[in-house]
Scaffold this motif. Structure first.
Motif, PDB file in Angstrom:
ATOM      1  N   LEU A  66       0.827  -1.205   0.000  1.00 45.10           N
ATOM      2  CA  LEU A  66       0.000   0.000   0.000  1.00 45.10           C
ATOM      3  C   LEU A  66       0.868   1.265   0.000  1.00 45.10           C
ATOM      4  O   LEU A  66       0.460   2.300  -0.512  1.00 45.10           O
ATOM      5  N   TYR A  67       2.056   1.174   0.549  1.00 40.07           N
ATOM      6  CA  TYR A  67       2.977   2.313   0.534  1.00 40.07           C
ATOM      7  C   TYR A  67       3.676   2.433  -0.819  1.00 40.07           C
ATOM      8  O   TYR A  67       3.776   3.536  -1.366  1.00 40.07           O
ATOM      9  N   LEU A  68       4.151   1.320  -1.352  1.00 42.20           N
ATOM     10  CA  LEU A  68       5.068   1.400  -2.485  1.00 42.20           C
ATOM     11  C   LEU A  68       4.439   1.303  -3.873  1.00 42.20           C
ATOM     12  O   LEU A  68       4.880   2.002  -4.775  1.00 42.20           O
ATOM     13  N   VAL A  69       3.432   0.474  -4.051  1.00 43.69           N
ATOM     14  CA  VAL A  69       2.855   0.330  -5.394  1.00 43.69           C
ATOM     15  C   VAL A  69       2.204   1.647  -5.845  1.00 43.69           C
ATOM     16  O   VAL A  69       2.511   2.142  -6.936  1.00 43.69           O
ATOM     17  N   PRO A  70       1.327   2.259  -5.025  1.00 46.96           N
ATOM     18  CA  PRO A  70       0.785   3.560  -5.454  1.00 46.96           C
ATOM     19  C   PRO A  70       1.868   4.641  -5.572  1.00 46.96           C
ATOM     20  O   PRO A  70       1.758   5.524  -6.426  1.00 46.96           O
ATOM     21  N   LEU A  71       2.910   4.552  -4.747  1.00 44.04           N
ATOM     22  CA  LEU A  71       3.996   5.534  -4.846  1.00 44.04           C
ATOM     23  C   LEU A  71       4.654   5.474  -6.215  1.00 44.04           C
ATOM     24  O   LEU A  71       4.941   6.510  -6.823  1.00 44.04           O
ATOM     25  N   ALA A  72       4.894   4.265  -6.717  1.00 46.61           N
ATOM     26  CA  ALA A  72       5.507   4.113  -8.036  1.00 46.61           C
ATOM     27  C   ALA A  72       4.660   4.792  -9.109  1.00 46.61           C
ATOM     28  O   ALA A  72       5.176   5.480  -9.989  1.00 46.61           O
ATOM     29  N   ILE A  73       3.349   4.613  -9.017  1.00 49.94           N
ATOM     30  CA  ILE A  73       2.436   5.236  -9.982  1.00 49.94           C
ATOM     31  C   ILE A  73       2.421   6.747  -9.788  1.00 49.94           C
ATOM     32  O   ILE A  73       2.522   7.512 -10.749  1.00 49.94           O
ATOM     33  N   PHE A  74       2.311   7.187  -8.545  1.00 52.41           N
ATOM     34  CA  PHE A  74       2.241   8.614  -8.245  1.00 52.41           C
ATOM     35  C   PHE A  74       3.489   9.346  -8.735  1.00 52.41           C
ATOM     36  O   PHE A  74       3.389  10.439  -9.309  1.00 52.41           O
ATOM     37  N   LEU A  75       4.657   8.771  -8.522  1.00 48.09           N
ATOM     38  CA  LEU A  75       5.899   9.435  -8.929  1.00 48.09           C
ATOM     39  C   LEU A  75       5.938   9.678 -10.436  1.00 48.09           C
ATOM     40  O   LEU A  75       6.427  10.706 -10.885  1.00 48.09           O
ATOM     41  N   ARG A  76       5.417   8.747 -11.181  1.00 44.42           N
ATOM     42  CA  ARG A  76       5.408   8.928 -12.642  1.00 44.42           C
ATOM     43  C   ARG A  76       4.319   9.908 -13.089  1.00 44.42           C
ATOM     44  O   ARG A  76       4.537  10.719 -13.972  1.00 44.42           O
ATOM     45  N   ARG A  77       3.161   9.854 -12.454  1.00 45.95           N
ATOM     46  CA  ARG A  77       2.067  10.750 -12.837  1.00 45.95           C
ATOM     47  C   ARG A  77       2.267  12.169 -12.320  1.00 45.95           C
ATOM     48  O   ARG A  77       1.727  13.123 -12.881  1.00 45.95           O
ATOM     49  N   SER A  78       3.012  12.338 -11.250  1.00 46.93           N
ATOM     50  CA  SER A  78       3.158  13.661 -10.639  1.00 46.93           C
ATOM     51  C   SER A  78       3.832  14.662 -11.566  1.00 46.93           C
ATOM     52  O   SER A  78       3.642  15.860 -11.415  1.00 46.93           O
ATOM     53  N   ARG A  79       4.560  14.192 -12.534  1.00 50.03           N
ATOM     54  CA  ARG A  79       5.203  15.094 -13.485  1.00 50.03           C
ATOM     55  C   ARG A  79       4.184  15.774 -14.401  1.00 50.03           C
ATOM     56  O   ARG A  79       4.488  16.746 -15.060  1.00 50.03           O
ATOM     57  N   GLU A  80       2.952  15.252 -14.416  1.00 49.50           N
ATOM     58  CA  GLU A  80       1.878  15.861 -15.198  1.00 49.50           C
ATOM     59  C   GLU A  80       1.171  16.979 -14.433  1.00 49.50           C
ATOM     60  O   GLU A  80       0.366  17.698 -15.012  1.00 49.50           O
ATOM     61  N   LEU A  81       1.442  17.079 -13.146  1.00 46.56           N
ATOM     62  CA  LEU A  81       0.757  18.081 -12.322  1.00 46.56           C
ATOM     63  C   LEU A  81       1.151  19.491 -12.731  1.00 46.56           C
ATOM     64  O   LEU A  81       2.296  19.739 -13.108  1.00 46.56           O
ATOM     65  N   GLU A  82       0.207  20.391 -12.634  1.00 49.60           N
ATOM     66  CA  GLU A  82       0.518  21.802 -12.823  1.00 49.60           C
ATOM     67  C   GLU A  82       1.365  22.228 -11.634  1.00 49.60           C
ATOM     68  O   GLU A  82       1.213  21.721 -10.525  1.00 49.60           O
ATOM     69  N   PHE A  83       2.239  23.175 -11.855  1.00 50.49           N
ATOM     70  CA  PHE A  83       3.156  23.555 -10.784  1.00 50.49           C
ATOM     71  C   PHE A  83       2.413  24.053  -9.549  1.00 50.49           C
ATOM     72  O   PHE A  83       2.864  23.834  -8.434  1.00 50.49           O
ATOM     73  N   GLY A  84       1.273  24.654  -9.725  1.00 50.20           N
ATOM     74  CA  GLY A  84       0.497  25.137  -8.582  1.00 50.20           C
ATOM     75  C   GLY A  84      -0.034  24.016  -7.707  1.00 50.20           C
ATOM     76  O   GLY A  84      -0.435  24.242  -6.571  1.00 50.20           O
ATOM     77  N   LYS A  85      -0.034  22.800  -8.217  1.00 49.68           N
ATOM     78  CA  LYS A  85      -0.530  21.647  -7.456  1.00 49.68           C
ATOM     79  C   LYS A  85       0.613  20.884  -6.783  1.00 49.68           C
ATOM     80  O   LYS A  85       0.413  19.794  -6.280  1.00 49.68           O
ATOM     81  N   MET A  86       1.794  21.443  -6.766  1.00 41.37           N
ATOM     82  CA  MET A  86       2.942  20.752  -6.192  1.00 41.37           C
ATOM     83  C   MET A  86       2.820  20.560  -4.688  1.00 41.37           C
ATOM     84  O   MET A  86       3.544  19.768  -4.110  1.00 41.37           O
ATOM     85  N   ASN A  87       1.889  21.248  -4.033  1.00 39.43           N
ATOM     86  CA  ASN A  87       1.689  20.997  -2.610  1.00 39.43           C
ATOM     87  C   ASN A  87       1.233  19.559  -2.393  1.00 39.43           C
ATOM     88  O   ASN A  87       1.493  18.971  -1.351  1.00 39.43           O
ATOM     89  N   LEU A  88       0.577  18.974  -3.383  1.00 34.72           N
ATOM     90  CA  LEU A  88       0.191  17.565  -3.315  1.00 34.72           C
ATOM     91  C   LEU A  88       1.437  16.687  -3.274  1.00 34.72           C
ATOM     92  O   LEU A  88       1.510  15.726  -2.506  1.00 34.72           O
ATOM     93  N   VAL A  89       2.428  17.030  -4.064  1.00 32.75           N
ATOM     94  CA  VAL A  89       3.693  16.291  -4.056  1.00 32.75           C
ATOM     95  C   VAL A  89       4.338  16.398  -2.676  1.00 32.75           C
ATOM     96  O   VAL A  89       4.802  15.400  -2.118  1.00 32.75           O
ATOM     97  N   HIS A  90       4.317  17.583  -2.097  1.00 32.29           N
ATOM     98  CA  HIS A  90       4.899  17.771  -0.761  1.00 32.29           C
ATOM     99  C   HIS A  90       4.180  16.913   0.275  1.00 32.29           C
ATOM    100  O   HIS A  90       4.820  16.346   1.161  1.00 32.29           O
ATOM    101  N   LYS A  91       2.856  16.817   0.169  1.00 35.81           N
ATOM    102  CA  LYS A  91       2.088  15.991   1.115  1.00 35.81           C
ATOM    103  C   LYS A  91       2.500  14.525   1.017  1.00 35.81           C
ATOM    104  O   LYS A  91       2.626  13.838   2.029  1.00 35.81           O
ATOM    105  N   VAL A  92       2.693  14.048  -0.196  1.00 39.51           N
ATOM    106  CA  VAL A  92       3.089  12.651  -0.386  1.00 39.51           C
ATOM    107  C   VAL A  92       4.529  12.439   0.084  1.00 39.51           C
ATOM    108  O   VAL A  92       4.818  11.478   0.798  1.00 39.51           O
ATOM    109  N   LEU A  93       5.406  13.344  -0.280  1.00 40.79           N
ATOM    110  CA  LEU A  93       6.816  13.194   0.105  1.00 40.79           C
ATOM    111  C   LEU A  93       6.984  13.213   1.621  1.00 40.79           C
ATOM    112  O   LEU A  93       7.855  12.534   2.159  1.00 40.79           O
ATOM    113  N   ARG A  94       6.147  13.974   2.297  1.00 47.61           N
ATOM    114  CA  ARG A  94       6.206  14.088   3.756  1.00 47.61           C
ATOM    115  C   ARG A  94       6.003  12.728   4.430  1.00 47.61           C
ATOM    116  O   ARG A  94       6.586  12.440   5.470  1.00 47.61           O
TER     117      ARG A  94
END
Length: 183
Positions: A66-94
């Motif tokens: 549950l930690y790693l499989v969605p993380l693998a997907i999220f890391l690849r999809r996160s590059r599609e995020l608009e820069f203003g949505k990068m707070n979502l990346v920070h929440k996941v990285l935290r």
């Protein structure tokens, strides 16, 4: 219980629209609730960030997939995020603090991937996820630095004032400025 949840989260992360609708963001929030039980109090998500403690070690060990499989997907999809949505990346990285990563590494070295619920033919390893993770952090930092360089004197002072007043973290203040500038 975890297998259907994992399948749902992975399917939505893979196929959920990042640009239209809120499905992708809602699924990330759902995923984070399950990843950070130490931040859920009285069935509500705490507004304050609490740190992982060893009391949750077994919880993490039992949910490696549950930690790693969605993380693998999220890391690849996160590059599609608009820069203003990068707070979502920070929440996941935290979530993936050093103690949590140590528990994940320890679990994966003492048990094989199949035992952890991760298919053995998985195209990634924990090391490759950590490399992707660091690459994403570097990209975000470079974008923040570029934006900082593009700011005029007054914008920089406003950013520092917001951060100094403590209403937001310095990163959030910069992200807000960047978001306002883009829209």
């Amino acid at each position: 219980m975890l297998a259907p949840l994992l399948e749902y989260i992975c399917a939505q992360l893979l196929k959920g629209s990042i640009h239209n609708g809120k499905t992708f963001y809602a699924v990330v929030d759902l995923w984070l609730i399950y990843l950070e039980p130490w931040n859920v109090h009285h069935q509500k998500i705490s507004t304050r960030h609490h740190k992982y403690t060893v009391d949750y070690k077994m919880y993490v060990q039992q949910r490696v997939a549950l930690y790693l499989v969605p993380l693998a997907i999220f890391l690849r999809r996160s590059r599609e995020l608009e820069f203003g949505k990068m707070n979502l990346v920070h929440k996941v990285l935290r979530v993936f603090s050093e103690p949590v990563v140590q528990v994940l590494e320890e679990t994966l070295t003492t048990a094989d991937y199949d035992t952890c619920g991760i298919p053995s033919n998985t195209p990634w390893t924990l090391q490759s996820l950590q490399d992707d993770f660091m690459g994403l952090v570097e990209e975000v930092q470079l974008l923040q630095l570029k934006k900082w360089r593009d700011m005029n004197f007054l914008e920089k002072r406003m950013y520092r004032l917001e951060a100094w007043m403590g209403s937001v973290t310095p990163e959030e203040a910069l992200l807000r400025r960047i978001w306002k500038a883009r829209h």
